[in-house]
Design a protein around this motif. Structure first.
Motif, PDB file in Angstrom:
ATOM      1  N   GLU A   1       2.413   1.660  -3.365  1.00 56.38           N
ATOM      2  CA  GLU A   1       1.374   2.105  -4.286  1.00 56.38           C
ATOM      3  C   GLU A   1       1.021   3.571  -4.027  1.00 56.38           C
ATOM      4  O   GLU A   1       0.904   4.371  -4.952  1.00 56.38           O
ATOM      5  CB  GLU A   1       0.136   1.186  -4.138  1.00 56.38           C
ATOM      6  CG  GLU A   1      -1.030   1.519  -5.052  1.00 56.38           C
ATOM      7  CD  GLU A   1      -0.671   1.522  -6.543  1.00 56.38           C
ATOM      8  OE1 GLU A   1       0.309   0.850  -6.912  1.00 56.38           O
ATOM      9  OE2 GLU A   1      -1.351   2.237  -7.298  1.00 56.38           O
ATOM     10  N   HIS A   2       0.915   3.892  -2.760  1.00 53.17           N
ATOM     11  CA  HIS A   2       0.617   5.275  -2.378  1.00 53.17           C
ATOM     12  C   HIS A   2       1.699   6.225  -2.877  1.00 53.17           C
ATOM     13  O   HIS A   2       1.443   7.290  -3.422  1.00 53.17           O
ATOM     14  CB  HIS A   2       0.492   5.355  -0.854  1.00 53.17           C
ATOM     15  CG  HIS A   2       0.322   6.751  -0.338  1.00 53.17           C
ATOM     16  ND1 HIS A   2       1.393   7.509   0.094  1.00 53.17           N
ATOM     17  CD2 HIS A   2      -0.767   7.529  -0.225  1.00 53.17           C
ATOM     18  CE1 HIS A   2       0.954   8.699   0.455  1.00 53.17           C
ATOM     19  NE2 HIS A   2      -0.350   8.748   0.274  1.00 53.17           N
ATOM     20  N   ASP A   3       2.938   5.771  -2.698  1.00 59.43           N
ATOM     21  CA  ASP A   3       4.110   6.518  -3.126  1.00 59.43           C
ATOM     22  C   ASP A   3       4.087   6.776  -4.631  1.00 59.43           C
ATOM     23  O   ASP A   3       4.366   7.869  -5.095  1.00 59.43           O
ATOM     24  CB  ASP A   3       5.331   5.643  -2.812  1.00 59.43           C
ATOM     25  CG  ASP A   3       6.448   6.455  -2.238  1.00 59.43           C
ATOM     26  OD1 ASP A   3       6.138   7.285  -1.358  1.00 59.43           O
ATOM     27  OD2 ASP A   3       7.589   6.237  -2.661  1.00 59.43           O
ATOM     28  N   ARG A   4       3.749   5.719  -5.355  1.00 61.57           N
ATOM     29  CA  ARG A   4       3.717   5.801  -6.813  1.00 61.57           C
ATOM     30  C   ARG A   4       2.644   6.789  -7.276  1.00 61.57           C
ATOM     31  O   ARG A   4       2.868   7.600  -8.154  1.00 61.57           O
ATOM     32  CB  ARG A   4       3.440   4.418  -7.400  1.00 61.57           C
ATOM     33  CG  ARG A   4       4.169   4.135  -8.692  1.00 61.57           C
ATOM     34  CD  ARG A   4       3.577   2.893  -9.322  1.00 61.57           C
ATOM     35  NE  ARG A   4       2.328   3.234  -9.972  1.00 61.57           N
ATOM     36  CZ  ARG A   4       2.202   3.434 -11.270  1.00 61.57           C
ATOM     37  NH1 ARG A   4       3.230   3.266 -12.059  1.00 61.57           N
ATOM     38  NH2 ARG A   4       1.036   3.756 -11.792  1.00 61.57           N
ATOM     39  N   ARG A   5       1.470   6.676  -6.653  1.00 65.04           N
ATOM     40  CA  ARG A   5       0.366   7.577  -7.008  1.00 65.04           C
ATOM     41  C   ARG A   5       0.751   9.024  -6.756  1.00 65.04           C
ATOM     42  O   ARG A   5       0.438   9.910  -7.542  1.00 65.04           O
ATOM     43  CB  ARG A   5      -0.877   7.243  -6.146  1.00 65.04           C
ATOM     44  CG  ARG A   5      -1.475   5.924  -6.489  1.00 65.04           C
ATOM     45  CD  ARG A   5      -2.836   6.095  -7.177  1.00 65.04           C
ATOM     46  NE  ARG A   5      -3.300   4.813  -7.676  1.00 65.04           N
ATOM     47  CZ  ARG A   5      -4.029   3.973  -6.954  1.00 65.04           C
ATOM     48  NH1 ARG A   5      -4.408   4.320  -5.743  1.00 65.04           N
ATOM     49  NH2 ARG A   5      -4.398   2.812  -7.442  1.00 65.04           N
ATOM     50  N   LYS A   6       1.415   9.217  -5.626  1.00 58.93           N
ATOM     51  CA  LYS A   6       1.836  10.567  -5.253  1.00 58.93           C
ATOM     52  C   LYS A   6       2.813  11.104  -6.304  1.00 58.93           C
ATOM     53  O   LYS A   6       2.655  12.220  -6.799  1.00 58.93           O
ATOM     54  CB  LYS A   6       2.498  10.509  -3.869  1.00 58.93           C
ATOM     55  CG  LYS A   6       3.175  11.795  -3.408  1.00 58.93           C
ATOM     56  CD  LYS A   6       2.170  12.775  -2.797  1.00 58.93           C
ATOM     57  CE  LYS A   6       2.866  14.014  -2.225  1.00 58.93           C
ATOM     58  NZ  LYS A   6       3.372  14.920  -3.274  1.00 58.93           N
TER      59      LYS A   6
ATOM     60  N   GLU B   1       3.867   4.677 -18.248  1.00 63.43           N
ATOM     61  CA  GLU B   1       2.852   3.848 -17.600  1.00 63.43           C
ATOM     62  C   GLU B   1       1.548   4.590 -17.391  1.00 63.43           C
ATOM     63  O   GLU B   1       0.478   4.012 -17.475  1.00 63.43           O
ATOM     64  CB  GLU B   1       3.357   3.342 -16.238  1.00 63.43           C
ATOM     65  CG  GLU B   1       4.367   2.224 -16.346  1.00 63.43           C
ATOM     66  CD  GLU B   1       5.148   2.069 -15.049  1.00 63.43           C
ATOM     67  OE1 GLU B   1       4.599   2.405 -13.968  1.00 63.43           O
ATOM     68  OE2 GLU B   1       6.318   1.643 -15.122  1.00 63.43           O
ATOM     69  N   CYS B   2       1.617   5.877 -17.062  1.00 64.67           N
ATOM     70  CA  CYS B   2       0.365   6.557 -16.736  1.00 64.67           C
ATOM     71  C   CYS B   2      -0.122   7.481 -17.853  1.00 64.67           C
ATOM     72  O   CYS B   2      -0.905   8.395 -17.600  1.00 64.67           O
ATOM     73  CB  CYS B   2       0.418   7.227 -15.362  1.00 64.67           C
ATOM     74  SG  CYS B   2       1.756   8.378 -15.175  1.00 64.67           S
TER      75      CYS B   2
ATOM     76  N   ASP C   1       0.833  -1.201   0.000  1.00 64.51           N
ATOM     77  CA  ASP C   1       0.000   0.000   0.000  1.00 64.51           C
ATOM     78  C   ASP C   1       0.868   1.251   0.000  1.00 64.51           C
ATOM     79  O   ASP C   1       0.604   2.193  -0.712  1.00 64.51           O
ATOM     80  CB  ASP C   1      -0.918   0.024   1.234  1.00 64.51           C
ATOM     81  CG  ASP C   1      -2.066  -0.958   1.072  1.00 64.51           C
ATOM     82  OD1 ASP C   1      -2.228  -1.450  -0.060  1.00 64.51           O
ATOM     83  OD2 ASP C   1      -2.751  -1.223   2.061  1.00 64.51           O
TER      84      ASP C   1
ATOM     85  N   GLU D   1       3.179  10.098  -9.332  1.00 65.97           N
ATOM     86  CA  GLU D   1       2.458  10.271 -10.590  1.00 65.97           C
ATOM     87  C   GLU D   1       1.739  11.624 -10.628  1.00 65.97           C
ATOM     88  O   GLU D   1       1.812  12.358 -11.614  1.00 65.97           O
ATOM     89  CB  GLU D   1       1.456   9.126 -10.768  1.00 65.97           C
ATOM     90  CG  GLU D   1       0.684   9.188 -12.059  1.00 65.97           C
ATOM     91  CD  GLU D   1      -0.399   8.102 -12.127  1.00 65.97           C
ATOM     92  OE1 GLU D   1      -0.137   6.953 -11.705  1.00 65.97           O
ATOM     93  OE2 GLU D   1      -1.501   8.419 -12.603  1.00 65.97           O
ATOM     94  N   GLY D   2       1.099  11.951  -9.501  1.00 68.09           N
ATOM     95  CA  GLY D   2       0.416  13.242  -9.396  1.00 68.09           C
ATOM     96  C   GLY D   2       1.389  14.409  -9.517  1.00 68.09           C
ATOM     97  O   GLY D   2       1.126  15.390 -10.211  1.00 68.09           O
TER      98      GLY D   2
ATOM     99  N   ARG E   1       2.476  14.715 -13.113  1.00 69.05           N
ATOM    100  CA  ARG E   1       1.407  15.325 -13.904  1.00 69.05           C
ATOM    101  C   ARG E   1       1.439  16.855 -13.746  1.00 69.05           C
ATOM    102  O   ARG E   1       1.363  17.603 -14.716  1.00 69.05           O
ATOM    103  CB  ARG E   1       0.059  14.768 -13.413  1.00 69.05           C
ATOM    104  CG  ARG E   1      -1.109  14.941 -14.356  1.00 69.05           C
ATOM    105  CD  ARG E   1      -2.361  14.271 -13.778  1.00 69.05           C
ATOM    106  NE  ARG E   1      -2.229  12.813 -13.690  1.00 69.05           N
ATOM    107  CZ  ARG E   1      -2.497  11.993 -14.705  1.00 69.05           C
ATOM    108  NH1 ARG E   1      -2.895  12.467 -15.851  1.00 69.05           N
ATOM    109  NH2 ARG E   1      -2.356  10.694 -14.572  1.00 69.05           N
TER     110      ARG E   1
END
Ligand code: C2E
Ligand code: CA
Ligand code: CA
Ligand code: CA
Length: 274
Positions: free
Chosen positions: A20-25, A82-83, A17, A27-28, A31
């Motif tokens: 995953e959280h790290d990756r999402r962060k 990837e994103c 988690d 990614e944001g 962006r």
């Protein structure tokens, strides 16, 4: 035992988690950085092996994260792929590279790395033509670097786009040669302008096996009229051996590290005065 097992599972889940959280962060953040135009290009000189003159500069993407500091392109370019951000980022970087190269002497080209995803929509040649027309950069001053792995997924579609780009006068380089799913049969269908020998061969140029591979690639290059760029040249000894073997171009810390665009402008100015 059961509780222990559950504990371990629980622990791993939490770890995942977090990752995953790290990756999402990240990614944001990426962006946002793309939207705010915060990804820069650094430029590294590529010199002619016989004269030592700078012939081109390779554009390398740079991102300084507001709290984590510099993040390598190996990480954020694959994240962008990837994103689904590479399309926009790739376009932005292409425009930036063309605009920056307009400040250089006009016998110096700019080389830009492309990722395989950028060929997916089959609109890359039109996109590039548009940017060249809008910026006014001579297509002969643009080099596009692609890797061997690019050609795997959609051979026909990719080769068609490469031929179209080539027809515009753009040079196409095969990057990291020798590390990928190297298939010599690509050369039958498409002749690259230059092949870039991967750093791993250059590093071991004094070793018999690496030397043999380099010699074979150079022989192929000479027969097919492709230039050979040795990348990652760090020592005088490597340089000597590579020139002796017949590389046409050299790139590496020995000649210059990737540098900010203002620094490369100064370097090129002094270089053409000398
Ligand atoms: P690459 O295209 O193979 O770029 C060469 C890498 O080697 C660069 O790392 C460069 O800084 C490094 N290098 C150059 N000379 C030397 C040397 O003498 N010694 C050593 N040890 N290293 C040297 P960098 O800048 O970290 O880029 C890594 C990779 O990220 C690139 O490998 C390329 O695949 C990718 N990349 C960078 N910028 C872009 C971009 O704008 N678009 C795409 N699609 N990929 C990019
Ligand atoms: Ca490259
Ligand atoms: Ca390379
Ligand atoms: Ca590489």
């Amino acid at each position: 035992a059961k509780r222990g097992g559950g504990g371990i599972a629980c622990f791993f889940n939490r770890e995942m988690d977090l990752a995953e959280h790290d990756r999402r962060k990240l990614e944001g953040d990426l962006r946002l950085a793309i939207a705010r135009d915060e990804i820069d290009l650094a430029y590294q000189p590529v010199v002619c092996a016989s004269t030592g003159r700078i012939k081109s500069c390779e554009a390398l993407a740079r991102w300084t994260h507001p709290s984590r500091g510099p993040i390598g392109p190996d990480i954020f370019i694959s994240l962008a792929e990837e994103c689904g951000l590479i399309g926009k980022l790739g376009k932005d970087l292409l425009r930036k590279a063309c605009v920056d190269a307009l400040c250089w002497p006009d016998d110096v080209s700019v080389a830009l790395n492309l990722s395989a995803n950028q060929f997916r929509g089959h609109t890359l040649p039109q996109q590039v033509a548009k940017v060249l027309a809008e910026t006014g950069l001579n297509p002969r001053r643009l080099q596009l670097e692609v890797t061997e792995s690019l050609v795997i997924t959609d051979v026909e579609g990719t080769l068609r786009q490469l031929r179209d780009l080539r027809a515009q006068g753009i040079q196409i380089l095969m990057d990291d040669f020798g590390t990928g799913y190297c298939s010599l049969s690509y050369f039958q269908q498409f002749c690259f302008d230059k092949v870039k020998l991967d750093r791993s061969f250059v590093r071991d140029v004094a070793v018999r096996e690496s030397r043999a591979i380099i010699e074979a690639v150079i022989g192929l290059g000479q027969k097919l009229d492709m230039g050979i760029v040795a990348e990652g040249v760090e020592t005088e000894q490597q340089m000597r051996l590579l020139v002796e073997t017949g590389c046409t171009h050299l790139q590496g810390y020995l000649f210059g590290r990737p540098m900010p665009k203002d620094t490369i402008v100064d370097l090129l100015r002094n270089h053409s005065a000398s």
